[in-house]
Design a protein around this motif. Sequence first.
Motif, PDB file in Angstrom:
ATOM      1  N   GLN A 130       0.873  -1.178   0.113  1.00 44.08           N
ATOM      2  CA  GLN A 130      -0.184  -0.040   0.051  1.00 44.08           C
ATOM      3  C   GLN A 130       0.986   1.322  -0.054  1.00 44.08           C
ATOM      4  O   GLN A 130       1.455   1.827   0.953  1.00 44.08           O
ATOM      5  N   ALA A 131       0.812   1.725  -1.246  1.00 45.95           N
ATOM      6  CA  ALA A 131       1.918   2.972  -1.321  1.00 45.95           C
ATOM      7  C   ALA A 131       1.383   4.264  -0.524  1.00 45.95           C
ATOM      8  O   ALA A 131       0.123   4.320  -0.380  1.00 45.95           O
ATOM      9  N   ASP A 132       2.019   5.044  -0.053  1.00 46.23           N
ATOM     10  CA  ASP A 132       1.899   6.264   0.632  1.00 46.23           C
ATOM     11  C   ASP A 132       1.206   7.217  -0.226  1.00 46.23           C
ATOM     12  O   ASP A 132       0.562   8.261   0.109  1.00 46.23           O
ATOM     13  N   VAL A 133       1.905   7.428  -1.384  1.00 53.38           N
ATOM     14  CA  VAL A 133       1.378   8.601  -2.365  1.00 53.38           C
ATOM     15  C   VAL A 133       1.157   8.166  -3.661  1.00 53.38           C
ATOM     16  O   VAL A 133       1.479   6.970  -4.217  1.00 53.38           O
ATOM     17  N   MET A 134      -0.028   8.604  -4.319  1.00 59.58           N
ATOM     18  CA  MET A 134      -0.515   8.123  -5.485  1.00 59.58           C
ATOM     19  C   MET A 134      -0.045   9.572  -6.550  1.00 59.58           C
ATOM     20  O   MET A 134      -0.143  10.718  -6.047  1.00 59.58           O
ATOM     21  N   PRO A 135      -0.070   9.213  -7.796  1.00 61.96           N
ATOM     22  CA  PRO A 135       0.109   7.939  -8.533  1.00 61.96           C
ATOM     23  C   PRO A 135       1.594   7.317  -7.961  1.00 61.96           C
ATOM     24  O   PRO A 135       2.428   7.859  -7.616  1.00 61.96           O
ATOM     25  N   ILE A 136       1.591   6.134  -8.354  1.00 58.06           N
ATOM     26  CA  ILE A 136       2.958   5.183  -8.166  1.00 58.06           C
ATOM     27  C   ILE A 136       3.836   5.225  -9.104  1.00 58.06           C
ATOM     28  O   ILE A 136       3.485   4.810 -10.417  1.00 58.06           O
ATOM     29  N   ASP A 137       4.860   5.755  -9.109  1.00 55.23           N
ATOM     30  CA  ASP A 137       6.111   5.732  -9.958  1.00 55.23           C
ATOM     31  C   ASP A 137       7.164   4.807  -9.584  1.00 55.23           C
ATOM     32  O   ASP A 137       7.115   4.068  -8.430  1.00 55.23           O
ATOM     33  N   GLU A 138       8.280   4.743 -10.443  1.00 55.70           N
ATOM     34  CA  GLU A 138       9.038   3.445 -10.472  1.00 55.70           C
ATOM     35  C   GLU A 138      10.124   3.826  -9.053  1.00 55.70           C
ATOM     36  O   GLU A 138      10.893   3.000  -8.720  1.00 55.70           O
ATOM     37  N   ASN A 139       9.966   5.002  -8.760  1.00 56.07           N
ATOM     38  CA  ASN A 139      10.936   5.627  -7.322  1.00 56.07           C
ATOM     39  C   ASN A 139      10.260   5.190  -6.098  1.00 56.07           C
ATOM     40  O   ASN A 139      10.668   5.667  -4.936  1.00 56.07           O
ATOM     41  N   THR A 140       8.763   5.082  -6.360  1.00 54.23           N
ATOM     42  CA  THR A 140       8.055   4.818  -5.007  1.00 54.23           C
ATOM     43  C   THR A 140       8.646   3.567  -4.276  1.00 54.23           C
ATOM     44  O   THR A 140       9.054   2.425  -4.758  1.00 54.23           O
ATOM     45  N   PRO A 141       8.925   3.701  -3.022  1.00 52.67           N
ATOM     46  CA  PRO A 141       9.612   2.736  -2.086  1.00 52.67           C
ATOM     47  C   PRO A 141       8.861   1.475  -2.057  1.00 52.67           C
ATOM     48  O   PRO A 141       7.725   1.381  -1.978  1.00 52.67           O
ATOM     49  N   LEU A 142       9.639   0.285  -2.260  1.00 50.05           N
ATOM     50  CA  LEU A 142       9.202  -1.094  -2.307  1.00 50.05           C
ATOM     51  C   LEU A 142       8.535  -1.330  -0.809  1.00 50.05           C
ATOM     52  O   LEU A 142       9.275  -1.025   0.264  1.00 50.05           O
ATOM     53  N   LYS A 143       7.522  -2.019  -0.652  1.00 49.55           N
ATOM     54  CA  LYS A 143       7.297  -2.513   0.716  1.00 49.55           C
ATOM     55  C   LYS A 143       6.817  -3.923   0.648  1.00 49.55           C
ATOM     56  O   LYS A 143       6.596  -4.557  -0.337  1.00 49.55           O
ATOM     57  N   MET A 144       6.934  -4.733   2.004  1.00 49.54           N
ATOM     58  CA  MET A 144       6.524  -5.924   1.953  1.00 49.54           C
ATOM     59  C   MET A 144       5.253  -6.213   1.425  1.00 49.54           C
ATOM     60  O   MET A 144       4.117  -5.353   2.049  1.00 49.54           O
ATOM     61  N   PRO A 145       4.799  -6.984   0.373  1.00 53.01           N
ATOM     62  CA  PRO A 145       3.461  -6.894  -0.151  1.00 53.01           C
ATOM     63  C   PRO A 145       2.393  -7.691   0.804  1.00 53.01           C
ATOM     64  O   PRO A 145       2.796  -8.380   1.690  1.00 53.01           O
ATOM     65  N   GLU A 146       1.215  -7.420   0.702  1.00 52.95           N
ATOM     66  CA  GLU A 146       0.309  -7.963   1.550  1.00 52.95           C
ATOM     67  C   GLU A 146       0.013  -9.289   1.267  1.00 52.95           C
ATOM     68  O   GLU A 146      -0.402 -10.122   2.041  1.00 52.95           O
ATOM     69  N   SER A 147       0.254  -9.912   0.225  1.00 49.03           N
ATOM     70  CA  SER A 147      -0.094 -11.236  -0.195  1.00 49.03           C
ATOM     71  C   SER A 147       1.214 -12.099  -0.765  1.00 49.03           C
ATOM     72  O   SER A 147       2.103 -11.415  -1.047  1.00 49.03           O
ATOM     73  N   VAL A 148       0.919 -13.201  -0.412  1.00 49.73           N
ATOM     74  CA  VAL A 148       1.916 -14.036  -0.821  1.00 49.73           C
ATOM     75  C   VAL A 148       2.322 -14.201  -2.445  1.00 49.73           C
ATOM     76  O   VAL A 148       3.677 -14.028  -2.915  1.00 49.73           O
ATOM     77  N   TYR A 149       1.400 -13.863  -3.129  1.00 48.96           N
ATOM     78  CA  TYR A 149       1.657 -13.699  -4.581  1.00 48.96           C
ATOM     79  C   TYR A 149       2.507 -12.401  -4.877  1.00 48.96           C
ATOM     80  O   TYR A 149       3.656 -12.521  -5.692  1.00 48.96           O
ATOM     81  N   GLY A 150       2.298 -11.544  -4.013  1.00 52.05           N
ATOM     82  CA  GLY A 150       2.927  -9.969  -4.431  1.00 52.05           C
ATOM     83  C   GLY A 150       4.417 -10.491  -3.739  1.00 52.05           C
ATOM     84  O   GLY A 150       5.429  -9.860  -4.221  1.00 52.05           O
ATOM     85  N   LYS A 151       4.459 -11.198  -2.802  1.00 48.68           N
ATOM     86  CA  LYS A 151       5.730 -11.527  -2.201  1.00 48.68           C
ATOM     87  C   LYS A 151       6.852 -12.368  -3.299  1.00 48.68           C
ATOM     88  O   LYS A 151       8.010 -12.118  -3.451  1.00 48.68           O
ATOM     89  N   THR A 152       6.188 -13.200  -4.144  1.00 51.89           N
ATOM     90  CA  THR A 152       6.851 -13.997  -5.193  1.00 51.89           C
ATOM     91  C   THR A 152       7.102 -13.002  -6.302  1.00 51.89           C
ATOM     92  O   THR A 152       8.293 -13.130  -6.799  1.00 51.89           O
ATOM     93  N   LYS A 153       6.438 -12.117  -6.465  1.00 50.14           N
ATOM     94  CA  LYS A 153       6.918 -11.146  -7.725  1.00 50.14           C
ATOM     95  C   LYS A 153       7.747 -10.179  -7.081  1.00 50.14           C
ATOM     96  O   LYS A 153       9.078  -9.891  -7.817  1.00 50.14           O
ATOM     97  N   GLN A 154       7.968  -9.775  -5.566  1.00 48.84           N
ATOM     98  CA  GLN A 154       9.187  -9.111  -5.345  1.00 48.84           C
ATOM     99  C   GLN A 154      10.378  -9.802  -5.343  1.00 48.84           C
ATOM    100  O   GLN A 154      11.405  -9.528  -5.576  1.00 48.84           O
ATOM    101  N   MET A 155      10.268 -11.256  -4.799  1.00 45.97           N
ATOM    102  CA  MET A 155      11.460 -11.778  -4.674  1.00 45.97           C
ATOM    103  C   MET A 155      12.002 -12.305  -6.120  1.00 45.97           C
ATOM    104  O   MET A 155      13.129 -12.217  -6.529  1.00 45.97           O
TER     105      MET A 155
END
Length: 340
Positions: A130-155
Motif C-alpha cells: 500500500q503505497a503512501d503517495v499516488m500515483p505510483i512511479d518507479e521510485n516509489t519505495p517497495l514495501k513488503m506486499p500484503e499477499s504471498v503472490y506479491g511476495k513472489t513477484k518481489q522476490m
Amino acid sequence: MAILVTGGLGYIGSHTVVELINNGFEVVIVDDLSNSERFILNNIEEITGKKPVFYPFDLRRKELLTQVFDAHRIDGCINFAASKAVGESQLKPVDYYENNLFSLINILQEFKKREISNLIFSSSCTVYGQADVMPIDENTPLKMPESVYGKTKQMGEEILIDFAKAYGRKVSLLRYFNPIGAHPSGKIGELPIGIPNNLVPYVMQTAAGIREKLSIWGDDYPTEDGTAVRDYIYVVDLAKAHVAALKKLMSDQSGETLIDTYNLGTGRGSSVLEVVKAFEKANAVEVPYQICERREGDITIAYADPAKAEKELGWKSETPLEESLRTTWEWQKYLNSRNS
C-alpha cells in the motif's frame, strides 16, 4: 529470432504472443495448461495466420526446458509463468513460492549456461504494497506486499536483478496494474479456471448468469464510494508494452548490464463499483452484487504513473475503460457459443 514465452497460452501471455507475431518475431510457447486451454493456440493462429511452436509442460521440469533450449535458438524470454490469485496465495503459500520462483530460476539457469540475455519479467504493482503517495512511479519505495503472490513477484525481481548484475545481462521488470478486456477479435481473453479471483471475469460471469451474484470485498475503504480502487489497463495495450520493452532490450548494444523497470497502467484509478457500472453501461446488462467482508491481502488504492514507459518506450495505454469492458463481454459471448 525466437522468443520464448512462458505461460504463453494464459491471459496476458496469449495477447503478447499475438503482438510478437504481428511484429515479426518467431514465438516458442511453454505452458502447463494449469490456467489456460489448448484451443487458445488455434485461436492465436486464426488471429495472426501463424501457429507458434508449443510445448505443454511445467517449467519446474528442468530436463524438458533444456530440450526446448536445445531445439531452438532462443534470443530472449518473456516470463508469464506463475500462479496469480491473491486470495489463493494466502491459502497455499508454499505452492506459490515453489511454482513462481523455481520456474524462474530454471529459466535463468538456461540463460546463464547459454549466455542468453533479454528477459522480461511479468511483475506486479503489488511489490509496492500500500503505497503512501499516488500515483505510483518507479521510485516509489517497495514495501513488503500484503499477499504471498506479491511476495513472489518481489522476490522474482530481486533474483533477476542479482542475475543481471552477476552475469552482465539485460532484464526488464514490468510492474503492471490490473489487466482487463479481451482481443478485439473476441477469440482470446481471460479464462479463469473455476471461480474467478479477479474482478472483471467475475463481473462477466455474473452478467452471463454463470454466477448468481458478484462479491464485492469490502465497502468500508477510505475511498469515494467505499470500495477498493485500482488502475485497470486494457490487455492489448499491455501486450504492446511487452513488445516495446523487448525491442528496447534487444536494441541495446552496449554489452553492459541493463535493468529496466516500468510501471504499466493508465494513470487513473477506478473503484470496484465504478467498474461494475461501466460494464453495465458498455454492454447494456445488469450485474447483481453483494457486499462482503474485506479479503485478506487486498490493499485500498493503487494506480500508476506511467510517464517513464511513455518517455523511454514510446508506449502508453490509450483504450478507455468502457471499451475494454465491451471487449470482455464479446469474449464471454464467444465462450457461451463454444459451450452451447
